[in-house]
Structures are given as C-alpha cells and as structure tokens.
Design an enzyme around this catalytic site. Structure first.
Site, mmCIF file in Angstrom:
data_model
loop_
_atom_site.group_PDB
_atom_site.id
_atom_site.type_symbol
_atom_site.label_atom_id
_atom_site.label_comp_id
_atom_site.label_asym_id
_atom_site.label_seq_id
_atom_site.Cartn_x
_atom_site.Cartn_y
_atom_site.Cartn_z
ATOM 1 C CB CYS A 87 -9.038 50.409 -87.215
ATOM 2 S SG CYS A 87 -7.226 50.477 -87.318
ATOM 3 C CG HIS B 188 -7.566 46.127 -87.550
ATOM 4 N ND1 HIS B 188 -8.366 47.194 -87.906
ATOM 5 C CD2 HIS B 188 -8.403 45.209 -86.989
ATOM 6 C CE1 HIS B 188 -9.617 46.941 -87.593
ATOM 7 N NE2 HIS B 188 -9.672 45.748 -87.035
ATOM 8 C CG ASP C 238 -12.954 45.510 -85.822
ATOM 9 O OD1 ASP C 238 -12.941 46.757 -85.881
ATOM 10 O OD2 ASP C 238 -12.131 44.787 -86.399
#
Length: 280
Positions: free
Chosen positions: A67, A106, A121
C-alpha cells in the site's frame, strides 16, 4: 512522474477525465496491471516510498508493491491529471477479533473531486476496494460481485476511527483473510487526520521490519482480475473467476516467477525467485 510511461504500464492510451467515472477507470486499470506484493522484504531489498523510487520499481522495472508504494504512485498520478488528494492512515481489521485496535499500517487516499470528498485505494491487497464518495452509507459494487460500504465509525480521535469500510461478497475473491460470509465484514477503519510523509515512513518501516507479522513472515502477492481476484500466499495460488474458485501449489522457483509474471503482472526473474526463503 512520466504519465505516458505509467499509462502504458496499466494499458491505457490516454488519461481518463478527472471525474468519478475517470477515477474508477484509472484505479481499475491500475489494479488489473500492477500486482500487490511484499517480496522486497524477504529478498532483503528494503522498501522506499519516495516518488522516484516507487515509480522506478512499479513502472520502469515492472514490479508490484504494497500500500505505501501503490498509493504513493497513485497519488502522484492523480495529481498529474488534476485531482487534489492527500494520504490517510488506516487500521486493517481483516481476520481480527471484534474491538481489536491494530496499528495504522495501511494508507489510502482522500480525493477532492468536483467539490466532494472521495476515497481511492489502489493498494489494498485483501480485495478490490473501489473509489467511493466519503458519505455515511455510501455503497459500491465491484466486478467480483462484492458490495462495499462506508459507515461513520467512532468519535474523532478514538481508536475506532471516524470511518469504517465494510465488504459483503465471496470470500474466494480475497487474499484468504476474509471468513466465508454473505454479510458485511470490516476491512479497515480510518480517520481524516493530516498525514505527514514521516508518518508514512514510520508506518512503512514498522510494516516491513516488525518480526512475526504477515509481511515479515510470508511471501504474498495478489491482483484484481477482470472477473475476479488472484492471490498467492507462499507457495499456494488461489484464483477466483466468474464465480468459481480454484487453488494450486507452486512447484518451484521458476513456476513461482512465471506465475507472478503471467497472473500478477509482476516481473520477478527466476534467479530472484530462487532467493526467496520459500526456495532457499
């Protein structure tokens, strides 16, 4: 940011419009083309999350990332097409007990688009999270048949965050951490606090070095498919396509590298794969 090189990497001829439909198209193309992976950790390469390093790794060298890398690249791309955005930090709840409060490991993006706030995302490895308006009760469906929704969650400054992302859909279209279900399950919680680059660096350092965690004990990779999801955990590949799931074991380092290239869009050589702890 070389936007043309990035667009070639994800298979688009031109940048989409800076609107909700364009954001969704861009994020889907990114997720289809650039696999999620943590292999730099077991390979001992280290993970750098500055823009130049991320662009070199994910675009120029054809690798994937997790991420902090994926959403650094995606943030730079959104800025290049005129979408103002900034990072947020989240606590991943997949596979955890109720009321757990894991660290903020995250990152996702808050996007200002047409006067409204959205989340984007491109770096969640557990499943495909679509762009969504930041509204209580907002819902969106993905091609794997899953539904996603945003709910206000907890008070500002609380461990419960201000927002909670949930998913309802086939567990096979995830990386294996979701329990079989048809009801809503939490994915992560986040708030809207300002996030500095050093906050991201700290989260990235913890995630890539903390002993006995998912990313420091396993080799993981995943990618969104046009009709489903693919995930690899160590030497097992799981595929979900058109409502059907299958699994197979990875035979050796050459098979591992070939599967990464052909399924995940991750360019790892046979020699690099052979250096993974799985085959040492």
């Amino acid at each position: 940011m070389n936007l043309d090189r990035y667009l070639a990497r994800i298979g688009l001829d031109a940048a989409p419009a800076a609107d909700p439909e364009g954001l969704a198209a861009l994020q889907l193309a990114h997720r289809l083309a650039i696999g999620f992976e943590n292999l730099a950790i077991p390979l001992g390469e280290g993970i750098r999350i500055d823009s130049a390093s991320v662009f070199d790794k994910l675009v120029m060298r054809g690798r994937g990332g997790y991420c902090f890398e994926q959403n650094r690249l995606f943030s730079d791309v959104l800025s290049a097409i005129g979408l103002v955005n900034r990072p947020l930090l989240a606590r991943v709840l997949l596979g955890l007990a109720e009321h757990a409060a894991p660290p903020r490991t995250h990152t996702l993006l808050l996007v200002n688009m047409q006067g409204a706030a959205w989340i984007a995302d491109a770096g969640f490895g557990g499943s495909f999270v679509p762009p969504m308006p930041l509204e209580d009760g907002a819902q969106a469906q993905t091609p794997d048949g899953a539904w996603h929704r945003l709910l206000r969650s907890g008070e500002r400054g609380s461990l419960g965050g201000e927002w909670r992302l949930e998913r309802a859909g086939p567990a096979s279209a995830t990386d294996g951490r979701s329990a079989p279900h048809g009801d809503w399950q939490p994915q992560y919680i986040f708030d809207l606090s300002e996030v500095a680059q050093d906050d991201l660096e700290m989260g990235n350092h913890w995630t890539s070095t903390r002993p006995n965690t998912r990313f420091t004990t396993l080799c993981v990779a995943s990618v969104v498919l046009e009709d489903g999801f693919a995930a690899m955990t160590d030497r097992q590949l799981s595929l979900y396509r058109n409502g059907a799931s299958e699994t197979r074991d990875i035979a050796d380092a050459a098979d591992y590298a070939r599967t990464l290239r052909e399924v995940m869009g991750i360019d790892l050589s046979d020699e690099e794969a052979a250096r993974l702890p799985l085959f040492a």
